[in-house]
Motif scaffolding. Structure first.
Motif, short mmCIF file in Angstrom:
data_model
loop_
_atom_site.label_atom_id
_atom_site.label_comp_id
_atom_site.label_asym_id
_atom_site.label_seq_id
_atom_site.Cartn_x
_atom_site.Cartn_y
_atom_site.Cartn_z
N ASP A 348 3.83 1.34 -10.29
CA ASP A 348 4.74 1.12 -11.42
C ASP A 348 5.14 -0.35 -11.56
OD1 ASP A 348 4.74 3.82 -12.13
OD2 ASP A 348 6.40 4.27 -10.77
N GLU A 349 4.85 -1.16 -10.56
CA GLU A 349 5.17 -2.58 -10.64
C GLU A 349 4.01 -3.33 -11.31
OE1 GLU A 349 6.66 -4.64 -7.26
OE2 GLU A 349 7.75 -2.90 -6.49
N ARG A 350 4.38 -4.26 -12.17
CA ARG A 350 3.37 -5.00 -12.93
C ARG A 350 2.38 -5.72 -12.03
NH1 ARG A 350 5.14 -8.98 -17.91
NH2 ARG A 350 3.14 -8.96 -19.04
N ALA A 351 2.89 -6.28 -10.93
CA ALA A 351 2.04 -7.08 -10.04
C ALA A 351 0.96 -6.24 -9.36
CB ALA A 351 2.90 -7.76 -8.98
N TYR A 352 1.16 -4.92 -9.29
CA TYR A 352 0.18 -4.09 -8.60
C TYR A 352 -1.17 -4.10 -9.32
CZ TYR A 352 -2.18 -0.09 -6.53
OH TYR A 352 -3.09 0.72 -5.91
N GLY A 353 -1.18 -4.41 -10.61
CA GLY A 353 -2.45 -4.44 -11.34
C GLY A 353 -3.44 -5.41 -10.72
N LEU A 354 -2.97 -6.58 -10.28
CA LEU A 354 -3.85 -7.55 -9.63
C LEU A 354 -4.35 -7.01 -8.30
CD1 LEU A 354 -5.07 -10.42 -9.55
CD2 LEU A 354 -2.96 -11.18 -8.42
N MET A 355 -3.46 -6.40 -7.53
CA MET A 355 -3.86 -5.81 -6.26
C MET A 355 -4.93 -4.74 -6.48
SD MET A 355 -3.49 -5.36 -2.91
CE MET A 355 -1.89 -5.79 -2.21
N ARG A 356 -4.69 -3.86 -7.43
CA ARG A 356 -5.63 -2.76 -7.69
C ARG A 356 -7.00 -3.30 -8.09
NH1 ARG A 356 -7.39 0.05 -12.09
NH2 ARG A 356 -7.85 2.27 -11.78
N TRP A 357 -7.01 -4.35 -8.92
CA TRP A 357 -8.27 -4.92 -9.39
C TRP A 357 -9.08 -5.48 -8.22
CZ3 TRP A 357 -10.19 -10.11 -10.27
CH2 TRP A 357 -11.30 -10.16 -11.13
N LYS A 358 -8.42 -6.19 -7.33
CA LYS A 358 -9.15 -6.79 -6.20
C LYS A 358 -9.53 -5.75 -5.16
CE LYS A 358 -7.30 -11.43 -6.89
NZ LYS A 358 -6.61 -12.62 -6.32
N LEU A 359 -8.73 -4.71 -4.99
CA LEU A 359 -9.09 -3.64 -4.05
C LEU A 359 -10.43 -3.01 -4.43
CD1 LEU A 359 -5.69 -1.76 -3.50
CD2 LEU A 359 -6.89 -3.22 -1.86
N GLY A 360 -10.75 -3.03 -5.71
CA GLY A 360 -11.99 -2.41 -6.17
C GLY A 360 -13.24 -3.06 -5.64
N THR A 361 -13.15 -4.28 -5.10
CA THR A 361 -14.33 -4.94 -4.55
C THR A 361 -14.64 -4.48 -3.13
OG1 THR A 361 -13.04 -6.81 -3.70
CG2 THR A 361 -13.89 -6.99 -5.96
#
Length: 395
Positions: A348-361
């Motif tokens: 629910d935190e906006r910053a998590y979007g960056l984390m989620r994107w990089k986790l995908g690698t």
């Protein structure tokens, strides 16, 4: 010209001969970083001599430890950036992600104390540095599975705790060093970074390491005709325009000017051609995304990314990252560092979007030791240090 700064002492990796700390030329400094001994210490781009040309408002010193610094017989180096406190002859010293030294040596006083003595004699009232060892690591699948409301990295048991990082932390604290900030603030450089290991892996391994969403998005970009090319300085204004769009969309601000990126591009590539590259993703001739990549030795960094608000469905950023990963692998890099991630695991935190994107690698979140500070000298310097911190906060 090299000047003797301290009496002979012991420095990690230097053997049993007398060891000196001295000024070294940028040429000698670069030669050490490119040597097997220098590469083994894993230097980052923020400790390259060229970084001194990027940072305006700072004076630079190039220092080296060794049996004969002037001749290039070195076992460690340090880029020290000095900023003068207004109205005084005192300086704040900053070693971004440095010094480049053997942190595994139990006698860190053998090289750290001479450095601090030199800085004190140079009028430095406080010093900040960023030790290179890692502290903890979390594998991407683990973090993805445990993301949830209110959760942070510190709530998840690490996949690995680095004993060297733990030892260095204890040694610094016992010597009066203070770790800066909290989880995400207080450090000038990101404390939590995302790294994709490349050593010993094939391109097929890298592809299988991506999650299904990443593979699907890369295929979508290829099907839609997204073209990824290496640009030049001429495209930096377009990169900067897209960066402004990205900052507004994602709610952050780096605070850097176009001149900063132009200066960085020129300085790093003057030091070594191809050290900094600008990758562009085009669709029907239009640049939809642009990312910068930096290479030093066997390490590669994705530094800054920017993308447009429209046509995001063709997935230009995924296409860019896949091409950059492949190029880093082809260069023989051991690791592809995607730089900073937030400490939140809350979707629910906006910053998590960056984390989620990089986790995908499929790589790892790595908690570094962060940055550490120490006032030098007596009460007067500690008072000046507090005043300097207040000055920086106002700026």
């Amino acid at each position: 010209m090299s000047a003797l700064l301290v009496p002979p002492g012991r420095v990690p990796g230097a053997g049993k001969g007398p060891v000196l700390l001295g000024h070294v030329t940028p040429q000698i400094y670069r030669a050490f970083l490119a040597s097997p001994a220098g590469e083994a210490l894993g230097p980052g781009f923020l400790q390259c001599p060229s970084w001194a040309d990027v940072k305006e408002g700072w004076r630079a010193q190039f220092l080296g430890w060794g049996t004969d610094p002037a001749a290039g017989r070195l076992s460690g180096v340090a880029l020290v950036l000095l900023r003068q406190f207004p109205g005084t002859r005192k300086y704040f010293a900053y070693l971004p992600e440095g010094p480049v030294a053997d942190w595994s040596d139990p006698d860190i006083d053998g090289w750290l104390t001479p450095l601090l003595d030199h800085l004190r004699r140079s009028g430095v009232f406080a010093v900040r540095m960023g030790p290179s060892p890692a502290y903890r690591r979390w594998d991407a699948p683990l973090l993805k599975s445990l993301a949830g409301p209110g959760r942070r990295l510190s709530d998840v048991l690490a996949s690995e705790v680095d004993p060297l990082g733990t030892a260095v932390t204890e040694r610094l604290r016992s010597r009066g060093w203070r770790r800066c900030g909290g989880d995400d603030d207080g450090d000038a450089q990101p404390r939590h970074v995302f790294r994709v290991p490349l050593a010993g892996r094939t391109t097929e391994d890298l592809w299988s390491g991506l999650n299904q969403e990443w593979r699907r998005n890369i295929r979508r970009a290829q099907k839609e005709g997204v073209e990824v090319v290496v640009g030049s300085a001429a495209e930096l204004p377009e990169f900067y325009r897209l960066l402004g769009i990205t900052e507004q969309r994602d709610g952050f601000r780096l605070g850097r000017s176009l001149a900063y990126y132009e200066r960085q591009y020129a300085a790093l590539n003057a030091e070594e051609p191809g050290r900094m590259k600008l990758y562009l993703a085009r669709h029907h001739g239009e640049i939809l995304a642009a990312h910068t990549m930096i290479t030093v030795g066997r390490r590669v960094w994705y530094q800054t990314g920017a993308s447009a608000d429209h046509r995001r469905e063709v997935r230009p950023s995924n296409a860019l990252q896949w091409r950059m990963l492949l190029d880093a692998h082809a260069l023989g890099a051991d690791v592809y560092d995607m730089r900073g991630v937030p400490s939140t695991l809350d979707p629910d935190e906006r910053a998590y979007g960056l984390m989620r994107w990089k986790l995908g690698t499929g790589g790892q979140v790595v908690e570094t030791l962060g940055e550490w500070e120490k006032p030098l000298g007596g009460t007067a310097n500690q008072t000046l240090y507090r005043a300097f911190q207040a000055y920086l906060n106002r700026r």
